[in-house]
Design a protein around this motif. Structure first.
Motif, PDB file in Angstrom:
ATOM      1  N   LEU A  90      25.529  72.521  80.636  1.00 19.22           N
ATOM      2  CA  LEU A  90      24.103  72.602  80.972  1.00 19.22           C
ATOM      3  C   LEU A  90      23.745  71.550  82.033  1.00 19.22           C
ATOM      4  CD1 LEU A  90      21.277  73.796  80.340  1.00 19.22           C
ATOM      5  CD2 LEU A  90      20.963  71.889  78.763  1.00 19.22           C
ATOM      6  N   ASN A  91      24.178  70.308  81.795  1.00 19.15           N
ATOM      7  CA  ASN A  91      23.842  69.237  82.746  1.00 19.15           C
ATOM      8  C   ASN A  91      24.388  69.522  84.141  1.00 19.15           C
ATOM      9  OD1 ASN A  91      22.511  67.826  80.839  1.00 19.15           O
ATOM     10  ND2 ASN A  91      24.027  66.212  80.581  1.00 19.15           N
ATOM     11  N   THR A  92      25.623  70.025  84.184  1.00 18.39           N
ATOM     12  CA  THR A  92      26.215  70.293  85.500  1.00 18.39           C
ATOM     13  C   THR A  92      25.469  71.426  86.198  1.00 18.39           C
ATOM     14  OG1 THR A  92      28.331  69.620  84.584  1.00 18.39           O
ATOM     15  CG2 THR A  92      28.406  70.738  86.688  1.00 18.39           C
ATOM     16  N   LEU A  93      25.109  72.457  85.437  1.00 17.40           N
ATOM     17  CA  LEU A  93      24.383  73.570  86.057  1.00 17.40           C
ATOM     18  C   LEU A  93      23.016  73.110  86.564  1.00 17.40           C
ATOM     19  CD1 LEU A  93      25.260  76.595  83.733  1.00 17.40           C
ATOM     20  CD2 LEU A  93      26.115  76.091  86.027  1.00 17.40           C
ATOM     21  N   VAL A  94      22.351  72.269  85.769  1.00 15.41           N
ATOM     22  CA  VAL A  94      21.045  71.750  86.222  1.00 15.41           C
ATOM     23  C   VAL A  94      21.235  70.949  87.517  1.00 15.41           C
ATOM     24  CG1 VAL A  94      19.184  70.122  85.659  1.00 15.41           C
ATOM     25  CG2 VAL A  94      19.976  71.727  83.943  1.00 15.41           C
ATOM     26  N   ALA A  95      22.295  70.129  87.546  1.00 13.42           N
ATOM     27  CA  ALA A  95      22.542  69.305  88.743  1.00 13.42           C
ATOM     28  C   ALA A  95      22.734  70.190  89.971  1.00 13.42           C
ATOM     29  CB  ALA A  95      23.776  68.425  88.528  1.00 13.42           C
ATOM     30  N   ILE A  96      23.541  71.234  89.820  1.00 10.32           N
ATOM     31  CA  ILE A  96      23.808  72.105  90.972  1.00 10.32           C
ATOM     32  C   ILE A  96      22.532  72.847  91.362  1.00 10.32           C
ATOM     33  CG2 ILE A  96      25.160  74.070  91.792  1.00 10.32           C
ATOM     34  CD1 ILE A  96      27.378  73.156  89.911  1.00 10.32           C
ATOM     35  N   PHE A  97      21.779  73.280  90.357  1.00  9.76           N
ATOM     36  CA  PHE A  97      20.525  73.979  90.638  1.00  9.76           C
ATOM     37  C   PHE A  97      19.578  73.063  91.423  1.00  9.76           C
ATOM     38  CE2 PHE A  97      16.131  74.875  89.384  1.00  9.76           C
ATOM     39  CZ  PHE A  97      16.015  76.163  89.894  1.00  9.76           C
ATOM     40  N   ILE A  98      19.447  71.809  90.969  1.00  7.33           N
ATOM     41  CA  ILE A  98      18.573  70.864  91.686  1.00  7.33           C
ATOM     42  C   ILE A  98      19.082  70.680  93.118  1.00  7.33           C
ATOM     43  CG2 ILE A  98      17.844  68.438  91.825  1.00  7.33           C
ATOM     44  CD1 ILE A  98      17.671  68.396  88.791  1.00  7.33           C
ATOM     45  N   GLY A  99      20.403  70.525  93.260  1.00  3.66           N
ATOM     46  CA  GLY A  99      20.987  70.333  94.594  1.00  3.66           C
ATOM     47  C   GLY A  99      20.678  71.504  95.512  1.00  3.66           C
ATOM     48  N   ASP A 307      28.334  65.238  87.206  1.00  2.50           N
ATOM     49  CA  ASP A 307      27.194  66.019  87.704  1.00  2.50           C
ATOM     50  C   ASP A 307      26.810  65.625  89.123  1.00  2.50           C
ATOM     51  OD1 ASP A 307      27.210  67.026  85.170  1.00  2.50           O
ATOM     52  OD2 ASP A 307      25.583  65.748  84.445  1.00  2.50           O
ATOM     53  N   GLY A 308      26.874  64.308  89.402  1.00  3.40           N
ATOM     54  CA  GLY A 308      26.515  63.847  90.751  1.00  3.40           C
ATOM     55  C   GLY A 308      27.436  64.474  91.789  1.00  3.40           C
ATOM     56  N   THR A 309      28.711  64.572  91.435  1.00  2.00           N
ATOM     57  CA  THR A 309      29.689  65.164  92.352  1.00  2.00           C
ATOM     58  C   THR A 309      29.391  66.655  92.550  1.00  2.00           C
ATOM     59  OG1 THR A 309      31.312  63.598  91.511  1.00  2.00           O
ATOM     60  CG2 THR A 309      32.169  65.465  92.740  1.00  2.00           C
ATOM     61  N   ALA A 310      29.095  67.356  91.437  1.00  2.00           N
ATOM     62  CA  ALA A 310      28.806  68.795  91.537  1.00  2.00           C
ATOM     63  C   ALA A 310      27.597  69.033  92.433  1.00  2.00           C
ATOM     64  CB  ALA A 310      28.549  69.358  90.139  1.00  2.00           C
ATOM     65  N   LEU A 311      26.554  68.239  92.205  1.00  2.00           N
ATOM     66  CA  LEU A 311      25.324  68.363  93.002  1.00  2.00           C
ATOM     67  C   LEU A 311      25.626  68.145  94.488  1.00  2.00           C
ATOM     68  CD1 LEU A 311      21.973  66.641  92.090  1.00  2.00           C
ATOM     69  CD2 LEU A 311      22.979  66.218  94.299  1.00  2.00           C
ATOM     70  N   VAL A 341      31.230  73.570  89.922  1.00  3.54           N
ATOM     71  CA  VAL A 341      31.468  73.176  88.525  1.00  3.54           C
ATOM     72  C   VAL A 341      32.955  72.837  88.371  1.00  3.54           C
ATOM     73  CG1 VAL A 341      31.526  73.947  86.126  1.00  3.54           C
ATOM     74  CG2 VAL A 341      29.592  74.574  87.559  1.00  3.54           C
ATOM     75  N   ALA A 342      33.813  73.746  88.858  1.00  3.71           N
ATOM     76  CA  ALA A 342      35.263  73.522  88.717  1.00  3.71           C
ATOM     77  C   ALA A 342      35.678  72.257  89.464  1.00  3.71           C
ATOM     78  CB  ALA A 342      36.019  74.728  89.260  1.00  3.71           C
ATOM     79  N   ALA A 343      35.138  72.100  90.677  1.00  2.78           N
ATOM     80  CA  ALA A 343      35.528  70.942  91.487  1.00  2.78           C
ATOM     81  C   ALA A 343      35.072  69.638  90.833  1.00  2.78           C
ATOM     82  CB  ALA A 343      34.940  71.066  92.882  1.00  2.78           C
ATOM     83  N   SER A 344      33.899  69.675  90.180  1.00  3.85           N
ATOM     84  CA  SER A 344      33.417  68.421  89.576  1.00  3.85           C
ATOM     85  C   SER A 344      34.206  68.101  88.314  1.00  3.85           C
ATOM     86  CB  SER A 344      31.923  68.498  89.267  1.00  3.85           C
ATOM     87  OG  SER A 344      31.695  69.347  88.176  1.00  3.85           O
ATOM     88  N   ASN A 390      26.957  60.155  88.014  1.00 10.66           N
ATOM     89  CA  ASN A 390      28.036  60.569  87.109  1.00 10.66           C
ATOM     90  C   ASN A 390      28.015  59.726  85.832  1.00 10.66           C
ATOM     91  OD1 ASN A 390      28.910  62.481  88.899  1.00 10.66           O
ATOM     92  ND2 ASN A 390      30.621  61.291  89.699  1.00 10.66           N
ATOM     93  N   VAL A 391      27.815  58.422  86.006  1.00 11.37           N
ATOM     94  CA  VAL A 391      27.775  57.536  84.830  1.00 11.37           C
ATOM     95  C   VAL A 391      26.510  57.814  84.006  1.00 11.37           C
ATOM     96  CG1 VAL A 391      27.592  55.118  84.099  1.00 11.37           C
ATOM     97  CG2 VAL A 391      29.226  55.759  85.867  1.00 11.37           C
ATOM     98  N   MET A 392      25.388  58.038  84.700  1.00 11.44           N
ATOM     99  CA  MET A 392      24.143  58.364  83.985  1.00 11.44           C
ATOM    100  C   MET A 392      24.324  59.646  83.167  1.00 11.44           C
ATOM    101  SD  MET A 392      21.449  56.580  83.876  1.00 11.44           S
ATOM    102  CE  MET A 392      20.027  57.619  83.593  1.00 11.44           C
ATOM    103  N   GLY A 393      25.111  60.565  83.699  1.00 11.56           N
ATOM    104  CA  GLY A 393      25.389  61.816  82.981  1.00 11.56           C
ATOM    105  C   GLY A 393      26.110  61.532  81.667  1.00 11.56           C
ATOM    106  N   ASP A 394      27.050  60.600  81.709  1.00 11.00           N
ATOM    107  CA  ASP A 394      27.773  60.240  80.479  1.00 11.00           C
ATOM    108  C   ASP A 394      26.821  59.585  79.472  1.00 11.00           C
ATOM    109  OD1 ASP A 394      29.963  61.084  81.894  1.00 11.00           O
ATOM    110  OD2 ASP A 394      30.561  59.068  82.513  1.00 11.00           O
ATOM    111  N   VAL A 395      25.939  58.743  80.012  1.00 12.67           N
ATOM    112  CA  VAL A 395      24.961  58.068  79.145  1.00 12.67           C
ATOM    113  C   VAL A 395      24.063  59.115  78.487  1.00 12.67           C
ATOM    114  CG1 VAL A 395      22.983  56.480  79.160  1.00 12.67           C
ATOM    115  CG2 VAL A 395      24.994  55.991  80.572  1.00 12.67           C
ATOM    116  N   ASN A 396      23.631  60.074  79.305  1.00 14.75           N
ATOM    117  CA  ASN A 396      22.742  61.120  78.798  1.00 14.75           C
ATOM    118  C   ASN A 396      23.401  61.879  77.645  1.00 14.75           C
ATOM    119  OD1 ASN A 396      22.370  64.310  79.168  1.00 14.75           O
ATOM    120  ND2 ASN A 396      20.410  63.318  79.488  1.00 14.75           N
TER     121      ASN A 396
END
Ligand code: ASP
Length: 425
Positions: A90-99, A307-311, A341-344, A390-396
């Protein structure tokens, strides 16, 4: 002092300067040479082509090994697996969507003409030159030279690279399958570090070539791209904090306060893997999360959760497509989502890993890879910013896994000290 010592000393000096300073020096000298030399500066593009070729060759095996390694070592307790995977996806998809949303609204690629009219077009026909022929022998993939288009020189180059990289691990004893994967990863990352060493030179080449042929127009678009990426990363952080606020007992203010050291370290090292132990310590000892939530988010999640990388990869693909006037259909953008998603997931938590896996995203939607070096000029900075996310994603993920109720028992370390200090006991 003999020549060899002097050379080693020179290399040591160059190596001791932080990478971002060397890249900035590459930008500076690239501008100067581009202005002075003009059109002819396109000959300096050769190092950037070399870097691209090498990054492309390393991308697939690196992703493959990174995912295999992460899956082999992940220790996910029964019952938490689905929740963890759900949160990560979910987080990765949201990141890409925002990007993609920000890139579609801001249209950073629309602010500039394609620089150097596609690094390739006016460039000298290198394949007819000696250097060009050498470049043709740089393998496009690690297994390529062993297939139909096998070139002996490519095989020798691979043998030399792996031979030298293996010297550092030659006495490591291998007893388990896991050792084989770990050593293979180490060897590939050693080679990746060599490629990273050439990046300042590649930046010098691409900048001088862009400035020489087209002036500064391309950098206007690049500045808008940097702004757009920062805006998207900021929105992603807001998303994380809102989710934490409503999905866990932790307050967003405490997250920013207690995780500050880990976030600063992520920015300064551009590596979420190097930051991982501090991320875990802050989650566990300063924020007081349960052991299981902290380790699932920071230790397991960190391997998959970028997520930062995916975005960034999705935005970069859209930026370049806008710049060269290729309109990516909704279907192609969906392909960007899937490959990002795969690349991240496959991106190792080390500096510049995103640029390696980006070649896969570009390939998937048919974007020319030769525009990637343009991104190298700003990647040293954006890499740091996306590592923080990316680190914030882990914290989340850790906070959400910890749930709405705080663990009742104090943990050792800094957290207990701060708790005593605030309560006065
Ligand atoms: N540097 C990033 C990290 O360590 C990966 C990337 O290049 O996007 O998380």
């Amino acid at each position: 002092m003999n020549h060899r010592n002097r050379l080693e000393e020179l290399f040591g000096c160059w190596h001791s300067v932080p990478l971002y300073i060397r890249i900035l020096a590459g930008v500076f000298f690239g501008v100067v040479v581009g202005v002075l030399v003009g059109d002819d500066a396109s000959v300096f593009e050769i190092p950037s082509k070399l870097v691209l070729r090498l990054l492309g060759a390393l991308a697939s095996p690196l992703i493959m090994l990174a995912v295999v390694q992460a899956l082999m070592h992940a220790q996910i307790p029964r019952g938490s697996g689905f929740r963890l995977v759900g949160l990560l996806v979910l987080n990765t998809l949201v990141a890409i969507f925002i990007g993609l949303l920000v890139a579609n609204v801001v249209q950073p690629g629309g602010w500039t003409e394609p620089p150097v009219s596609g690094p390739e077009k006016n460039a000298p026909k290198t394949s007819s030159s000696v250097v060009g022929q050498f470049l043709d022998n740089i393998p496009k993939s690690v297994l390529g030279p062993f297939g139909d288009d096998g070139k002996v020189l490519s095989v020798i180059l691979l043998a030399v690279a792996f031979g030298i990289a293996l010297r550092s691990v030659k006495s490591v004893s291998i007893t388990t399958v896991s050792d084989v994967v770990d050593v293979s990863c180490r060897v590939l990352i050693t080679i990746l570090h060599w490629i990273i060493e050439i990046i300042p030179l590649a930046v010098f080449g691409i900048v001088s070539s862009i400035v020489g042929r087209g002036g500064f127009a391309a950098f206007q678009g690049l500045a808008v791209f940097v702004f757009a990426v920062l805006l998207a990363l900021f929105l992603q952080v807001i998303y994380y904090l809102v989710r934490i606020r409503f999905g866990s007992w932790v307050s967003p203010r405490d997250v920013m306060r207690h995780m500050r050291d880990a976030l600063v370290m992520a920015f300064s090292t551009a590596s979420s893997t190097v930051t991982m132990p501090l991320t875990y310590t802050c989650l566990r000892e300063r924020m007081g999360l349960r052991e299981q939530s902290a380790s699932l988010g920071a230790l397991v999640g960190a391997n998959f959760n970028n997520d930062g990388t995916a975005l960034y990869e999705a935005m970069a693909a859209l930026f370049i497509s806008q710049m060269i006037g290729i309109k990516l259909s909704l279907l192609s953008q969906l392909l960007v989502v899937l490959t990002s998603v795969a690349a991240s997931v496959g991106a190792a938590g080390i500096p510049e890993a995103g640029i390696v896996t980006m070649t896969l995203v570009f390939n998937a939607v048919g974007l020319p890879l030769n525009y990637i070096p343009i991104l190298l000029t700003v990647d040293w900075f954006l890499d740091r910013c996306r590592t923080v996310v990316n680190v914030m994603g882990d914290v989340n993920v850790s906070c959400l896994l910890d749930g709405m109720v705080r663990e009742d028992q104090p943990v050792s370390g800094i957290y207990r000290e701060t708790k005593h200090a605030t309560t006065g006991d």
